[in-house]
Design a protein around this motif. Structure first.
Motif, PDB file in Angstrom:
ATOM      1  N   SER A 127      -6.746   0.352   9.884  1.00 21.96           N
ATOM      2  CA  SER A 127      -5.463  -0.369   9.918  1.00 21.96           C
ATOM      3  C   SER A 127      -4.260   0.563   9.934  1.00 21.96           C
ATOM      4  N   SER A 128      -4.325   1.667   9.175  1.00 18.05           N
ATOM      5  CA  SER A 128      -3.181   2.571   9.166  1.00 18.05           C
ATOM      6  C   SER A 128      -2.957   3.186  10.543  1.00 18.05           C
ATOM      7  N   THR A 135      -0.399   4.557   1.778  1.00 22.10           N
ATOM      8  CA  THR A 135      -0.447   4.385   3.230  1.00 22.10           C
ATOM      9  C   THR A 135       0.954   4.373   3.820  1.00 22.10           C
ATOM     10  N   THR A 136       1.874   3.719   3.141  1.00 20.98           N
ATOM     11  CA  THR A 136       3.259   3.645   3.614  1.00 20.98           C
ATOM     12  C   THR A 136       3.863   5.030   3.770  1.00 20.98           C
ATOM     13  N   SER A 154       3.699  -2.806   8.804  1.00 21.40           N
ATOM     14  CA  SER A 154       2.762  -2.461   7.731  1.00 21.40           C
ATOM     15  C   SER A 154       2.294  -3.670   6.940  1.00 21.40           C
ATOM     16  N   ARG A 194      -4.437   8.744  -0.062  1.00 21.12           N
ATOM     17  CA  ARG A 194      -3.501   7.617  -0.015  1.00 21.12           C
ATOM     18  C   ARG A 194      -4.100   6.357  -0.657  1.00 21.12           C
ATOM     19  N   ASP A 218      -7.031   9.646   4.032  1.00 20.78           N
ATOM     20  CA  ASP A 218      -7.220   8.287   3.513  1.00 20.78           C
ATOM     21  C   ASP A 218      -7.665   8.309   2.058  1.00 20.78           C
ATOM     22  N   TYR A 256       2.284   7.942   4.128  1.00 17.12           N
ATOM     23  CA  TYR A 256       1.604   8.717   5.171  1.00 17.12           C
ATOM     24  C   TYR A 256       2.055   8.310   6.570  1.00 17.12           C
ATOM     25  N   LEU A 257       2.319   7.050   6.787  1.00 20.16           N
ATOM     26  CA  LEU A 257       2.728   6.587   8.112  1.00 20.16           C
ATOM     27  C   LEU A 257       3.989   7.305   8.587  1.00 20.16           C
ATOM     28  N   ASP A 308      -8.276  11.405   9.604  1.00 18.98           N
ATOM     29  CA  ASP A 308      -7.765  10.245   8.876  1.00 18.98           C
ATOM     30  C   ASP A 308      -8.543  10.003   7.594  1.00 18.98           C
ATOM     31  N   ASN A 327      -2.584   4.111  -3.623  1.00 16.30           N
ATOM     32  CA  ASN A 327      -2.482   2.654  -3.518  1.00 16.30           C
ATOM     33  C   ASN A 327      -2.923   1.979  -4.816  1.00 16.30           C
ATOM     34  N   SER A 346       0.855  -1.180   0.000  1.00 18.11           N
ATOM     35  CA  SER A 346       0.000   0.000   0.000  1.00 18.11           C
ATOM     36  C   SER A 346       0.896   1.236   0.000  1.00 18.11           C
TER      37      SER A 346
END
Length: 420
Positions: free
Chosen positions: A344-345, A300-301, A335, A377, A374, A303-304, A370, A381, A297
């Motif tokens: 999940s994030s 998401t990666t 992740s 992101r 989201d 943003y983390l 979020d 993805n 993803s």
């Protein structure tokens, strides 16, 4: 799926935000409609993954070749994930979204439910061991994607070993796969209603006012994601000898749908069909995309990493380069395999923040926005899945550039063999 569906869903997102702002109580009250839509999406995830993986694995037809495709897929996932994490570090350190934030202006959301899931991602040994299921029915019921994928790979290997004897079962799986895709399309009929309710509930609960103190974080996240879409991915496209403009044209509407629904699963059938017309063999898309849901993803990666730095900066915690690298290492591990966990994030972020000494309160502060981040992101993805499939197909020497798919139709594009 026609392009107008993307506009309907996008329109529902905007209208939902306005409705939640003007009528916050009513917006919160219709949240069950959004929850029902999320449950429908979760309902179709396992059938899509199981059937497409088994069709893809048996379609390879050779155990050695399957192992080669699987290894190349994992290598690509890890290389691109690590690269994106470092891009996130660079953007977060450059912009410093948490610097100067007045924490007293930010309401804290309840993270009790999220905290209850952090134990699933903190222990790397347990995570690796749990990939091997003891009861396939149990992991299917829990939507434990990594365990389901592991079982499908092992079962697929067994089917390949049976040769012609497995053909009747393969025919059943192909029918089931088509039925699963049709089920996704049926679920998407109610997507505008679900998206409207979700956005109304989010704005009704937290309020648009929450966005203003965190605009710098939102802007930084969008900037980082834009670096991927207009910086990293075009470079990858050059490396793979494809036109980035072809990719944009092929999936822009799917990115809009993924963003509005907050789920890549909603566009998997259309994405696979378009990639196959684009020149990626069916057995590649059927293997790489389902495997990529929990493992790759890209949005998401990125943003983390930015969110982790934001928390440190907001609380005035100086992180050395060594500590930041340690955080990246934790994200690489945590992740994987939590796609089926709600929020999940945020679970990954909370688990990693706890592990590297950042305050859990930081996650509570940004939970309300979020949904806004989201959307972007998730769109990224979707694009990440395209490059994963093309990269593996190119590496295997089986990529043949086909027509660009636009608005559900094959648009004319430069043709010719581009295989290695």
């Amino acid at each position: 799926m026609k392009t107008r569906s993307a506009f309907y869903i996008l329109g529902a997102t905007v209208l939902g935000a306005l409705f939640g702002h003007v009528f916050p109580e009513a917006g919160t009250a219709i949240k069950p409609l959004g929850d029902a839509f999320i449950r429908l999406i979760k309902m179709v995830v396992i059938p899509v993954i199981v059937t497409t993986l088994l069709v893809g694995i048996t379609g390879i037809g050779d155990i050695k070749r399957m192992g080669r495709v699987g290894l190349k897929t994992i290598i690509w996932f890890e290389v691109i994930t690590t690269l994106i994490l470092f891009i996130g570090l660079a953007v977060g350190n450059l912009v410093q979204p948490g610097k100067g934030i007045d924490l007293s202006q930010l309401p804290k959301a309840d993270i009790t439910a999220i905290a209850s899931n952090t134990s699933k991602v903190l222990d790397a040994k347990t995570l690796l061991l749990n990939i091997i299921p003891t009861n396939i029915v149990d992991v299917l019921a829990k939507s434990d994607l990594l365990a389901v994928i592991f079982f499908c790979i092992m079962f697929g290997i067994a089917l390949v070993g049976l040769g012609n004897e497995a053909k009747p079962f393969l025919s059943i799986m192909e029918i089931a796969s088509k039925a699963s895709f049709r089920l996704v399309n049926l679920v998407m009929k109610v997507a505008p209603i679900g998206v409207f309710a979700l956005m109304s509930a989010t704005i009704g609960t937290y309020g648009i006012a929450l966005l203003f103190p965190l605009l710098k974080l939102i802007g930084t996240a969008y900037l980082g994601l834009a670096v991927l879409v207009f910086g990293l991915f075009p470079l990858v496209a050059v490396f793979l000898s494809i036109r980035i403009t072809d990719v944009y044209r092929m999936i822009w509407d799917l990115m809009v749908i993924g963003a509005s629904t907050g789920s890549t699963e909603t566009v998997v059938p259309q994405l696979m069909q378009r990639l196959e017309k684009f020149g990626v063999p069916t057995y590649i898309t059927s293997f790489v995309i389902p495997a990529g849901m929990p493992l790759n993803s890209d949005g998401t990666t990125l943003y983390l990493t930015i969110a982790g730095l934001f928390i440190a900066q907001a609380f005035g915690i100086g992180m050395s380069l060594q500590q930041q690298l340690m955080m990246v290492l934790f994200f690489v591990v945590t992740s994987k395999g939590v796609a089926a966990v709600p929020s999940s994030s945020m679970v990954i972020l909370l688990a990693t923040a706890t592990a590297v000494g950042l305050p859990a309160e930081g996650v509570a502060l940004i939970l309300g926005i979020d949904r806004v981040i989201d959307m972007a992101r998730t769109a990224v993805n979707v694009m990440g899945h395209v490059f994963s499939c093309v990269a593996v197909a190119r590496w295997e020497g089986v990529f043949q550039k086909g027509p660009v798919v636009l608005d559900g139709m094959a648009a004319s594009s430069e043709r010719g063999s581009l295989s290695s």
